[in-house]
Design a protein around this motif. Structure first.
Motif, short mmCIF file in Angstrom:
data_model
loop_
_atom_site.label_atom_id
_atom_site.label_comp_id
_atom_site.label_asym_id
_atom_site.label_seq_id
_atom_site.Cartn_x
_atom_site.Cartn_y
_atom_site.Cartn_z
N SER A 52 0.81 -1.22 0.00
CA SER A 52 0.00 0.00 0.00
C SER A 52 0.85 1.27 0.00
N ASP A 53 2.15 1.11 0.28
CA ASP A 53 3.04 2.26 0.43
C ASP A 53 2.63 3.15 1.60
N GLU A 54 1.93 2.60 2.56
CA GLU A 54 1.50 3.38 3.72
C GLU A 54 2.34 3.04 4.95
N LEU A 55 2.38 4.02 5.85
CA LEU A 55 3.06 3.82 7.12
C LEU A 55 2.39 2.69 7.90
N ASP A 56 3.21 1.75 8.40
CA ASP A 56 2.66 0.66 9.20
C ASP A 56 2.96 0.87 10.68
N GLY A 57 4.10 1.53 10.95
CA GLY A 57 4.48 1.77 12.34
C GLY A 57 5.88 2.32 12.41
N ARG A 108 -4.49 11.15 18.42
CA ARG A 108 -4.57 12.36 17.63
C ARG A 108 -5.03 12.11 16.19
N ARG A 109 -5.07 10.81 15.82
CA ARG A 109 -5.45 10.51 14.43
C ARG A 109 -6.97 10.49 14.28
N PRO A 110 -7.44 10.93 13.12
CA PRO A 110 -8.89 10.94 12.92
C PRO A 110 -9.45 9.51 12.85
N ASP A 111 -10.74 9.39 13.06
CA ASP A 111 -11.40 8.08 12.99
C ASP A 111 -11.12 7.41 11.66
N GLY A 112 -11.01 6.12 11.69
CA GLY A 112 -10.85 5.39 10.44
C GLY A 112 -9.41 5.27 10.01
N ALA A 113 -8.53 6.05 10.60
CA ALA A 113 -7.12 5.93 10.24
C ALA A 113 -6.61 4.57 10.69
N ARG A 114 -5.75 4.00 9.90
CA ARG A 114 -5.26 2.67 10.25
C ARG A 114 -4.46 2.71 11.55
N ARG A 115 -4.46 1.58 12.20
CA ARG A 115 -3.70 1.44 13.43
C ARG A 115 -2.21 1.35 13.14
N LEU A 116 -1.43 1.96 13.98
CA LEU A 116 0.02 1.86 13.81
C LEU A 116 0.60 0.92 14.87
N ALA A 272 9.02 14.59 18.05
CA ALA A 272 8.53 15.88 17.57
C ALA A 272 8.67 16.01 16.06
N ARG A 273 9.61 15.29 15.49
CA ARG A 273 9.84 15.43 14.05
C ARG A 273 9.07 14.40 13.22
N LEU A 274 8.18 13.65 13.88
CA LEU A 274 7.43 12.62 13.15
C LEU A 274 6.07 13.11 12.70
N GLU A 275 5.72 14.32 13.09
CA GLU A 275 4.39 14.86 12.73
C GLU A 275 4.14 14.72 11.23
N ASP A 276 5.17 15.01 10.47
CA ASP A 276 5.12 14.89 9.02
C ASP A 276 4.63 13.53 8.56
N TRP A 277 5.24 12.52 9.15
CA TRP A 277 4.90 11.15 8.80
C TRP A 277 3.46 10.85 9.15
N LEU A 278 3.07 11.28 10.31
CA LEU A 278 1.72 10.97 10.79
C LEU A 278 0.69 11.68 9.92
N ARG A 279 0.99 12.92 9.52
CA ARG A 279 0.07 13.66 8.65
C ARG A 279 -0.01 13.02 7.28
N ARG A 280 1.15 12.71 6.71
CA ARG A 280 1.20 12.14 5.38
C ARG A 280 0.40 10.84 5.32
N ASP A 281 0.57 10.03 6.37
CA ASP A 281 -0.13 8.74 6.38
C ASP A 281 -1.63 8.96 6.46
N THR A 282 -2.04 9.90 7.29
CA THR A 282 -3.47 10.17 7.43
C THR A 282 -4.05 10.57 6.08
N ALA A 283 -3.28 11.39 5.34
CA ALA A 283 -3.73 11.85 4.04
C ALA A 283 -3.98 10.67 3.09
N THR A 284 -3.05 9.70 3.07
CA THR A 284 -3.22 8.60 2.13
C THR A 284 -4.21 7.57 2.63
N ALA A 285 -4.34 7.46 3.97
CA ALA A 285 -5.21 6.42 4.51
C ALA A 285 -6.68 6.83 4.45
N GLY A 286 -6.96 8.13 4.32
CA GLY A 286 -8.32 8.63 4.44
C GLY A 286 -9.20 8.38 3.23
#
Ligand code: C2E
Ligand code: MG
Ligand code: MG
Ligand code: MG
Length: 286
Positions: A52-57, A108-116, A272-286
């Motif tokens: 999926s090219d998505e963040l898993d953890g 902090r992740r919106p509903d429906g976002a995959r579990r990490l 603190a520098r992982l916000e990017d990753w968490l946002r990017r993943d939310t964008a693709t997972a949504g």
């Protein structure tokens, strides 16, 4: 300085040996108390699902910034923490910290976002005695993290050191529902004969075997293919470590490797520098 034997070779060896002993003692003294002084930190490196090219953890990796010694690599201080037994306390601290961090991210992740997941390294020393099982059980109870979202990485050489103790502890951890991983796979001994006896869901191929795959003269490809065939036949999933290039990533994807980790995706970084990753993943997972 050299004692007057006139044999320079001796004097040299003597000095460097003494230096090494002194370094080792300094390191050990500085390491005691490093936790209390707040010198230890946890960095996180993304682990990505290839399909999926998505963040898993993330893998949690310990960092030590000593005021006297500067930055000390875990390759240097983890072995000392293991020998001195400090790893039990420090490892428990890291595990709690990493799980709490994961729970904060998840909240902090919106509903429906995959579990990490968060993946924590565990040394063989922690497998002895009941402390690790207790720490894991308490941490899960206290945070409410779904157990399978906690991965524990154990090196195969660590397991081989004391197979019976390791197996007993690993079975207890499996019963708690956490995900067990063999780390640095391929670098230890007699791996094949034991792999099927371990209650392991994930195998991490050491980065020395991932180096050069997808290139013309790669001698590692047959090894990686064989590991993938064997682990998949046993129902295990595979993480390729040390992926640094798109060529490696593409080749691994073509071989149906499940997950990847490496500088191509991201280096270990403070939370603190992982916000990017968490946002990017939310964008693709949504
Ligand atoms: P490991 O568990 O195999 O961790 C992977 C190591 O490879 C990390 O080094 C990581 O920074 C590095 N790495 C990741 N991607 C790449 C890449 O693309 N290229 C290259 N060249 N390297 C990459 P690090 O953080 O220095 O940790 C080294 C080892 O120290 C770890 O190997 C692990 O065995 C041990 N360690 C680190 N933290 C802990 C801990 O909390 N507990 C225990 N018991 N051991 C730890
Ligand atoms: Mg690891
Ligand atoms: Mg590893
Ligand atoms: Mg490694």
């Amino acid at each position: 300085k050299a004692k007057g034997s006139g044999r320079n070779g001796y004097a040299l060896f003597d000095t460097s040996l003494r230096d090494r002993v002194r370094d080792r003692v300094r390191l050990e003294q500085a390491l005691r108390g490093a936790l209390d002084r707040g010198e230890l930190a946890v960095y996180y490196q993304p682990i990505v699902d290839l399909e999926s090219d998505e963040l898993d953890g993330f893998e949690a990796l310990m960092r030590w910034q000593s005021p006297e010694l500067g930055f000390v690599s875990p390759m240097d201080f983890i072995p000392i923490a293991e020998e001195t037994g400090l790893i039990v306390e420090v490892g428990a601290w890291l595990l709690r910290d990493a799980v709490r961090e994961l729970v904060r991210w998840t909240e902090r992740r919106p509903d429906g976002a995959r579990r990490l997941h968060v993946s924590v390294n565990v040394s063989v020393r922690q497998l002895r005695g009941g402390a690790l099982v207790r720490t894991v059980r308490d941490t899960l109870a206290e945070t409410g993290l779904p157990p399978e979202a906690l991965w524990l990485e154990i090196t195969e050489s660590g397991v081989m050191e004391d197979v019976d103790t390791a197996l007993q502890t690993l079975n207890e951890l499996r019963d708690l529902g956490v995900t067990l991983c063999v780390d640095d796979f391929g670098t230890g001994y007699s791996s094949l004969s034991y792999l099927h006896r371990l209650p392991v869901g994930i195998v991490k191929i050491d980065r020395s075997f991932v180096a050069g795959v997808g290139e013309d003269d790669s001698t590692n490809e047959p090894i990686v293919r064989a590991v993938l065939a064997m682990t998949h036949a046993m129902g295990q999933r595979v993480v390729a470590e040390g992926v640094e290039t798109a060529v490696q990533r593409d080749w691994l994807r073509a071989q149906d490797c499940d997950l990847v980790q490496g500088w191509f995706y991201g280096k270990p970084e403070p939370p603190a520098r992982l916000e990017d990753w968490l946002r990017r993943d939310t964008a693709t997972a949504g």
